[in-house]
Design a protein around this motif. Structure first.
Motif, PDB file in Angstrom:
ATOM      1  N   VAL A  35      -3.823  18.645   3.581  1.00  0.00           N
ATOM      2  CA  VAL A  35      -2.410  19.030   3.584  1.00  0.00           C
ATOM      3  C   VAL A  35      -2.215  20.135   4.613  1.00  0.00           C
ATOM      4  N   ARG A  36      -1.169  19.997   5.425  1.00  0.00           N
ATOM      5  CA  ARG A  36      -0.862  21.028   6.405  1.00  0.00           C
ATOM      6  C   ARG A  36       0.523  21.583   6.164  1.00  0.00           C
ATOM      7  N   LEU A  37       0.631  22.886   6.327  1.00  0.00           N
ATOM      8  CA  LEU A  37       1.920  23.551   6.238  1.00  0.00           C
ATOM      9  C   LEU A  37       2.190  24.186   7.592  1.00  0.00           C
ATOM     10  N   LYS A  38       3.260  23.778   8.240  1.00  0.00           N
ATOM     11  CA  LYS A  38       3.564  24.199   9.615  1.00  0.00           C
ATOM     12  C   LYS A  38       2.348  24.020  10.521  1.00  0.00           C
ATOM     13  N   GLY A  39       1.637  22.909  10.312  1.00  0.00           N
ATOM     14  CA  GLY A  39       0.499  22.583  11.166  1.00  0.00           C
ATOM     15  C   GLY A  39      -0.820  23.208  10.736  1.00  0.00           C
ATOM     16  N   ALA A  40      -0.769  24.219   9.878  1.00  0.00           N
ATOM     17  CA  ALA A  40      -2.007  24.890   9.465  1.00  0.00           C
ATOM     18  C   ALA A  40      -2.520  24.280   8.159  1.00  0.00           C
ATOM     19  N   PRO A  41      -3.830  23.989   8.099  1.00  0.00           N
ATOM     20  CA  PRO A  41      -4.369  23.373   6.882  1.00  0.00           C
ATOM     21  C   PRO A  41      -4.232  24.284   5.650  1.00  0.00           C
TER      22      PRO A  41
ATOM     23  N   GLY B 217       2.494  25.459 -10.852  1.00  0.00           N
ATOM     24  CA  GLY B 217       2.803  26.850 -10.502  1.00  0.00           C
ATOM     25  C   GLY B 217       1.974  27.340  -9.324  1.00  0.00           C
ATOM     26  N   THR B 218       0.668  27.102  -9.372  1.00  0.00           N
ATOM     27  CA  THR B 218      -0.195  27.557  -8.274  1.00  0.00           C
ATOM     28  C   THR B 218       0.082  26.740  -7.007  1.00  0.00           C
ATOM     29  N   LEU B 219       0.343  25.464  -7.205  1.00  0.00           N
ATOM     30  CA  LEU B 219       0.657  24.609  -6.058  1.00  0.00           C
ATOM     31  C   LEU B 219       1.916  25.112  -5.351  1.00  0.00           C
ATOM     32  N   ARG B 220       2.937  25.404  -6.130  1.00  0.00           N
ATOM     33  CA  ARG B 220       4.192  25.913  -5.561  1.00  0.00           C
ATOM     34  C   ARG B 220       3.956  27.165  -4.719  1.00  0.00           C
ATOM     35  N   ARG B 221       3.174  28.065  -5.253  1.00  0.00           N
ATOM     36  CA  ARG B 221       2.902  29.312  -4.517  1.00  0.00           C
ATOM     37  C   ARG B 221       2.210  29.019  -3.196  1.00  0.00           C
ATOM     38  N   LYS B 222       1.230  28.130  -3.231  1.00  0.00           N
ATOM     39  CA  LYS B 222       0.494  27.817  -2.000  1.00  0.00           C
ATOM     40  C   LYS B 222       1.395  27.151  -0.953  1.00  0.00           C
ATOM     41  N   LEU B 223       2.418  26.460  -1.420  1.00  0.00           N
ATOM     42  CA  LEU B 223       3.297  25.754  -0.483  1.00  0.00           C
ATOM     43  C   LEU B 223       4.327  26.681   0.162  1.00  0.00           C
ATOM     44  N   GLY B 224       4.343  27.912  -0.249  1.00  0.00           N
ATOM     45  CA  GLY B 224       5.250  28.894   0.356  1.00  0.00           C
ATOM     46  C   GLY B 224       6.699  28.467   0.234  1.00  0.00           C
ATOM     47  N   THR B 225       7.406  28.516   1.367  1.00  0.00           N
ATOM     48  CA  THR B 225       8.841  28.183   1.331  1.00  0.00           C
ATOM     49  C   THR B 225       9.079  26.726   0.935  1.00  0.00           C
ATOM     50  N   GLU B 226       8.097  25.866   1.197  1.00  0.00           N
ATOM     51  CA  GLU B 226       8.267  24.451   0.829  1.00  0.00           C
ATOM     52  C   GLU B 226       8.036  24.227  -0.665  1.00  0.00           C
TER      53      GLU B 226
ATOM     54  N   PRO C  91       0.801  -1.208   0.000  1.00  0.00           N
ATOM     55  CA  PRO C  91       0.000   0.000   0.000  1.00  0.00           C
ATOM     56  C   PRO C  91       0.846   1.277   0.000  1.00  0.00           C
ATOM     57  N   ALA C  92       0.366   2.277  -0.700  1.00  0.00           N
ATOM     58  CA  ALA C  92       1.046   3.572  -0.668  1.00  0.00           C
ATOM     59  C   ALA C  92       0.834   4.157   0.720  1.00  0.00           C
ATOM     60  N   PRO C  93       1.836   4.800   1.264  1.00  0.00           N
ATOM     61  CA  PRO C  93       1.684   5.354   2.606  1.00  0.00           C
ATOM     62  C   PRO C  93       0.560   6.393   2.626  1.00  0.00           C
ATOM     63  N   GLU C  94      -0.228   6.353   3.693  1.00  0.00           N
ATOM     64  CA  GLU C  94      -1.358   7.277   3.778  1.00  0.00           C
ATOM     65  C   GLU C  94      -0.928   8.654   4.250  1.00  0.00           C
ATOM     66  N   LYS C  95       0.131   8.656   5.062  1.00  0.00           N
ATOM     67  CA  LYS C  95       0.593   9.951   5.562  1.00  0.00           C
ATOM     68  C   LYS C  95       2.005  10.215   5.068  1.00  0.00           C
ATOM     69  N   LEU C  96       2.175  11.333   4.419  1.00  0.00           N
ATOM     70  CA  LEU C  96       3.482  11.711   3.899  1.00  0.00           C
ATOM     71  C   LEU C  96       3.913  12.988   4.602  1.00  0.00           C
ATOM     72  N   LYS C  97       5.198  13.013   4.985  1.00  0.00           N
ATOM     73  CA  LYS C  97       5.670  14.174   5.721  1.00  0.00           C
ATOM     74  C   LYS C  97       7.018  14.589   5.161  1.00  0.00           C
ATOM     75  N   CYS C  98       7.188  15.886   5.007  1.00  0.00           N
ATOM     76  CA  CYS C  98       8.471  16.369   4.520  1.00  0.00           C
ATOM     77  C   CYS C  98       8.642  17.821   4.954  1.00  0.00           C
ATOM     78  N   GLY C  99       9.667  18.080   5.701  1.00  0.00           N
ATOM     79  CA  GLY C  99       9.885  19.430   6.204  1.00  0.00           C
ATOM     80  C   GLY C  99       8.667  19.906   6.968  1.00  0.00           C
ATOM     81  N   ALA C 100       8.139  21.060   6.627  1.00  0.00           N
ATOM     82  CA  ALA C 100       6.974  21.622   7.315  1.00  0.00           C
ATOM     83  C   ALA C 100       5.671  21.159   6.685  1.00  0.00           C
ATOM     84  N   LEU C 101       5.807  20.210   5.760  1.00  0.00           N
ATOM     85  CA  LEU C 101       4.665  19.783   4.953  1.00  0.00           C
ATOM     86  C   LEU C 101       4.162  18.404   5.391  1.00  0.00           C
ATOM     87  N   GLU C 102       2.841  18.317   5.606  1.00  0.00           N
ATOM     88  CA  GLU C 102       2.253  17.028   5.972  1.00  0.00           C
ATOM     89  C   GLU C 102       1.060  16.753   5.076  1.00  0.00           C
TER      90      GLU C 102
END
Ligand code: CA
Length: 231
Positions: free
Chosen positions: A149-155, A205-214, A130-141
């Motif tokens: 999706v959460r960035l630094k804990g905020a949805p 492009g839009t995804l990148r912007r929403k992810l901020g520093t990540e 199975p593909a992992p259900e939870k993926l985590k990387c840096g400030a991204l969950e």
């Protein structure tokens, strides 16, 4: 549905014999006598296994194998090489290129079918992991089950396409995903035929912007696609 097996073999008698016996076992088949269009046909037909003769007109078996492994759409299709005696070094080369097994000509039907079954079984097992259900990387969950999706804990508010793209990228390890592959993941197959691959760039492009520093983690691979930089 029964598994589909693609056979690329220029010797018509052998091709016919293989085709007959695979069908008798209940498999669906696609038979080609030339290597030239093998990759293209496989991308369309999506076979579960490729039986590939080594000496072929057009493109030889090794080149076909190389193309399969280089094309993300079809690289997961297991390959059994059909080799003649005396092609030992080619056999080794084939396995090095990612072929799963080989059968030496002349072979018996029973032996061939046993190899086919074994390779299909192995492939099915690998797919079930199975593909992992939870993926985590840096400030991204990313939580696949909750579609969250959460960035630094905020949805984060992502569109469905952005979510699918991010999930595919985060789950891919360090592997580069082609635009075509990302299209097929985030859009359905039929739509993927219509939509231009450039559309992927817009959504990334839009995804990148929403992810901020990540957002920097989504790396462009020029003229090909994208990769997720987890480190
Ligand atoms: Ca041949």
């Amino acid at each position: 549905m029964n598994e589909k097996i693609m056979v690329v073999e220029d010797e018509k008698d052998i091709a016919r014999m293989i085709d007959y016996n695979l069908k008798k076992e209940g498999y669906r088949t696609v038979v080609l006598h030339d290597g030239s269009f093998a990759a293209l046909t496989a991308a369309k037909e999506r076979p579960d296994l490729l039986l590939l003769d080594l000496m072929l007109p057009g493109l030889d078996g090794l080149e076909v194998c190389r193309r399969f492994k280089a094309d993300a759409r079809i690289s997961a299709i297991p390959i059994i090489m059909l080799t003649a005696k005396g092609e030992e070094s080619d056999k080794v080369l084939g396995l090095g290129l990612g072929a799963d097994d080989y059968v030496t000509k002349p072979f018996g039907v029973k032996e061939l079918l046993a190899r086919v079954k074994a390779v299909l079984r192995r492939a099915a097992r690998a797919e079930k992991a199975p593909a992992p259900e939870k993926l985590k990387c840096g400030a991204l969950e990313l939580d696949a089950a909750k579609v969250e999706v959460r960035l630094k804990g905020a949805p984060l508010e992502l569109t469905a396409k952005e979510f699918e793209l991010l999930k595919a990228l985060m789950a891919s390890g360090d592997r580069v995903l082609s635009r075509e592959e990302l299209l097929e993941i985030a859009w359905d197959m039929d739509a993927a035929m219509e939509v231009e691959t450039r559309t992927v760039d817009v959504h990334i492009g839009t995804l990148r912007r929403k992810l901020g520093t990540e957002g920097k983690r989504i790396v462009t691979v020029k003229n090909y696609g994208y990769r997720f930089n987890a480190s």
